[in-house]
Scaffold this motif. Sequence first.
Motif, PDB file in Angstrom:
ATOM      1  N   LEU A  30     -46.776   3.069  -1.436  1.00  0.00           N
ATOM      2  CA  LEU A  30     -47.950   3.936  -1.567  1.00  0.00           C
ATOM      3  C   LEU A  30     -47.653   5.334  -1.050  1.00  0.00           C
ATOM      4  CD1 LEU A  30     -50.899   1.609  -0.454  1.00  0.00           C
ATOM      5  CD2 LEU A  30     -50.573   2.613  -2.710  1.00  0.00           C
ATOM      6  N   MET A  31     -46.972   5.416   0.087  1.00  0.00           N
ATOM      7  CA  MET A  31     -46.668   6.710   0.685  1.00  0.00           C
ATOM      8  C   MET A  31     -45.702   7.509  -0.195  1.00  0.00           C
ATOM      9  SD  MET A  31     -46.391   5.168   4.539  1.00  0.00           S
ATOM     10  CE  MET A  31     -45.847   6.624   5.394  1.00  0.00           C
ATOM     11  N   LEU A  32     -44.687   6.838  -0.709  1.00  0.00           N
ATOM     12  CA  LEU A  32     -43.727   7.512  -1.577  1.00  0.00           C
ATOM     13  C   LEU A  32     -44.372   7.962  -2.888  1.00  0.00           C
ATOM     14  CD1 LEU A  32     -40.595   5.261  -0.991  1.00  0.00           C
ATOM     15  CD2 LEU A  32     -40.732   7.725  -0.564  1.00  0.00           C
ATOM     16  N   ASP A  33     -45.270   7.144  -3.411  1.00  0.00           N
ATOM     17  CA  ASP A  33     -45.962   7.495  -4.644  1.00  0.00           C
ATOM     18  C   ASP A  33     -46.834   8.724  -4.436  1.00  0.00           C
ATOM     19  OD1 ASP A  33     -46.929   6.925  -7.414  1.00  0.00           O
ATOM     20  OD2 ASP A  33     -48.819   6.575  -6.357  1.00  0.00           O
ATOM     21  N   ASP A  34     -47.474   8.809  -3.277  1.00  0.00           N
ATOM     22  CA  ASP A  34     -48.356   9.942  -2.990  1.00  0.00           C
ATOM     23  C   ASP A  34     -47.548  11.208  -2.695  1.00  0.00           C
ATOM     24  OD1 ASP A  34     -50.628  11.383  -2.570  1.00  0.00           O
ATOM     25  OD2 ASP A  34     -51.100  10.517  -0.618  1.00  0.00           O
ATOM     26  N   ALA A  35     -46.507  11.071  -1.901  1.00  0.00           N
ATOM     27  CA  ALA A  35     -45.758  12.252  -1.463  1.00  0.00           C
ATOM     28  C   ALA A  35     -44.869  12.831  -2.556  1.00  0.00           C
ATOM     29  CB  ALA A  35     -44.904  11.900  -0.248  1.00  0.00           C
ATOM     30  N   GLN A  36     -44.345  11.971  -3.444  1.00  0.00           N
ATOM     31  CA  GLN A  36     -43.442  12.444  -4.496  1.00  0.00           C
ATOM     32  C   GLN A  36     -42.341  13.336  -3.907  1.00  0.00           C
ATOM     33  OE1 GLN A  36     -43.611  11.641  -8.035  1.00  0.00           O
ATOM     34  NE2 GLN A  36     -44.865  10.061  -7.078  1.00  0.00           N
ATOM     35  N   VAL A  37     -41.648  12.814  -2.884  1.00  0.00           N
ATOM     36  CA  VAL A  37     -40.628  13.599  -2.189  1.00  0.00           C
ATOM     37  C   VAL A  37     -39.489  13.946  -3.148  1.00  0.00           C
ATOM     38  CG1 VAL A  37     -41.186  12.639   0.068  1.00  0.00           C
ATOM     39  CG2 VAL A  37     -39.480  11.504  -1.356  1.00  0.00           C
ATOM     40  N   ALA A  38     -38.903  15.133  -2.920  1.00  0.00           N
ATOM     41  CA  ALA A  38     -37.798  15.577  -3.775  1.00  0.00           C
ATOM     42  C   ALA A  38     -36.496  14.909  -3.380  1.00  0.00           C
ATOM     43  CB  ALA A  38     -37.662  17.099  -3.673  1.00  0.00           C
ATOM     44  N   VAL A  39     -36.305  14.721  -2.070  1.00  0.00           N
ATOM     45  CA  VAL A  39     -35.095  14.107  -1.533  1.00  0.00           C
ATOM     46  C   VAL A  39     -35.523  13.067  -0.517  1.00  0.00           C
ATOM     47  CG1 VAL A  39     -32.929  14.498  -0.276  1.00  0.00           C
ATOM     48  CG2 VAL A  39     -33.790  16.236  -1.864  1.00  0.00           C
ATOM     49  N   LEU A  40     -34.774  11.970  -0.437  1.00  0.00           N
ATOM     50  CA  LEU A  40     -35.075  10.901   0.512  1.00  0.00           C
ATOM     51  C   LEU A  40     -33.831  10.631   1.344  1.00  0.00           C
ATOM     52  CD1 LEU A  40     -36.823   8.646   1.688  1.00  0.00           C
ATOM     53  CD2 LEU A  40     -36.151   7.201  -0.247  1.00  0.00           C
ATOM     54  N   LEU A  41     -33.903  10.887   2.651  1.00  0.00           N
ATOM     55  CA  LEU A  41     -32.826  10.590   3.580  1.00  0.00           C
ATOM     56  C   LEU A  41     -33.080   9.230   4.199  1.00  0.00           C
ATOM     57  CD1 LEU A  41     -32.493  14.031   5.433  1.00  0.00           C
ATOM     58  CD2 LEU A  41     -31.305  13.248   3.384  1.00  0.00           C
TER      59      LEU A  41
END
Length: 611
Positions: free
Chosen positions: A214-225
Amino acid sequence: AREPGQQPLYQAMFVLLEGGAPLLSLDQAEVRRMPMGAGTSKYDLTLSIQAGAQAWDCQFEYATDLFTADSAARMARHLMELLRSITENSQEPISQLSLMPEKERHQVLVEWNRTERDYPRDKCVHQLFEEQVERTPEAVAVVFEGQSLTYRELNARANQLGHHLRSLGVGPDVLVGLCVERSLEMVVSLLGILKAGGAYVPLDPGYPRDRLALMLDDAQVAVLLTQKKLARDLTVHKAKVICLDDLEQAALISQPEVNPPHAASSANLAYVIFTSGSTGRPKGAMVPHRALVNHMLWMQERFPVKLEDAILQKTPISFDASVWEIFLPLMTGARLVLARHDGHRDPAHLVDLIRQERVTTVQFVPSLLEWFVEHSRVAGCVSLRRVFCGGEALPLDLCRRVFERLAVELVNLYGPTETAIDASYWVCDRSDTRPVAPIGRPVANTQLYVLDSQFQPVAVGVSGELFIGGAQVGRGYLNSPEMTAKKFIPDPFCADSQARLYCSGDLCRWGPDGNVEFLGRLDAQVKIRGYRIELGEVEAVLGGHLEVASCAVLAQDLGGGDKTLVAFVVGRAGAEPSVGSLRQWLGEKLPDYMVPSRFVAVPALPLTPNG
């Protein structure tokens, strides 16, 4: 009436009548009105009014267990102000009539909110770190399980990551996900994201996979470390994934070690932290650099950190208390000491780490402070000089036990994630007799307002919703303009049309000393048999019992629309307080309808990942 050798207590003329004719008359007696002092109040509060020829005679009678002379006098002033307001504004709706005299209104709106400080308004938090690197390049900056980095080494590694992230398109207000266990790489990553100009979005590895999705879907981050072992649980996203433990060395070694040119401004985001949402979906609270820098500089001014200090970092980075734990030592030249992964749940590990690394500053939520202070070896933590508390109501009994076992300054911090970590603070007083520590006064460049449903300030001692204004207020919620508009409203007490107040949803009141007292959550209000009950208020009183370590009060459905209050109680140090003693304790401080009908002893309360 008189006692031998005493002056008359009452002098009056008595006339007994029968059929209109006097039977007995005491002539030439002095007649005076005398106050009737019963000595014991019959009710909690009684107002008696007697109409006279020219005025009304009003008398308050109150129980001294519940009211002080000052609070009774304050109610009298409020009554007078209300009557004056009625006569001067007879056409106004009742909701618009004032209880407070102008002097008291000025006090709660202006005097207790004078927090102006002249801090740099154009800097980002990583710039404060870079300035410290110039001052103490060879000092140890961060320590983790036998490993350490100097300020120069930490800065160089963060710069290389920052340059690499910038080459991937990270810049101002670009969100970068961070899902890692506590490590040196975690600190490097936080600084590297900020140096690239981006904002970090912490993702707790301990969260369920669905919540992370849910958090990733909302944030739509460009890069994930992240790390290789964690990446498999982070599947619902379109981000470029970088596994820090599998990052090609060439990708970083080839990057320069010098500070990247500053890309972000103080108005850009520093981080987005997701909080619990009443809708069932987590909400991303957006916090810009200007709010974070204001908090950091206030903290360093009010509670100075020195070069020889060591600050323990143990809060998961998905909670905003971690932010100051990390950045305060790094902008002041102190040592940042990282607890091991999940170590914040282990008092023995924390005691050993504090003693080994000579930690001077630590933060706890009260639930964990309870465990820590009861540890058999806690007295050996002689290096500790300051303990911060936050996240829950702080019982004064716990404060007293901290003072008995540790020679420290104890500070209660309060602040929603939406307002850059902390909005208020209170330095605990050993002599205070309140059952729960106040949340105190506003931090620098911040205002606190306790308002009623009409957004009017309430009088001292009267409960209302707490609203927070000033430099600490964040930008709102990520991708949620409707929720942002609802919770971040225009500030009616500020001339700046862009200024916003955050509606905290917390029920509070001003104390007569200018400190705000937390009473509970407005959304925790329940209605039982027609009575409105704040569960937080019941919990606060129950938590003041000497044999109660922690508690939770819920309204449980009995069926047929009927509800009852149930208290879940954790006894202190193995004790199991009797139901009778708990009922008596609550009955002395709360009305009958607020006393739970059931008490359930439990070994511990379930805790969130940060305790």
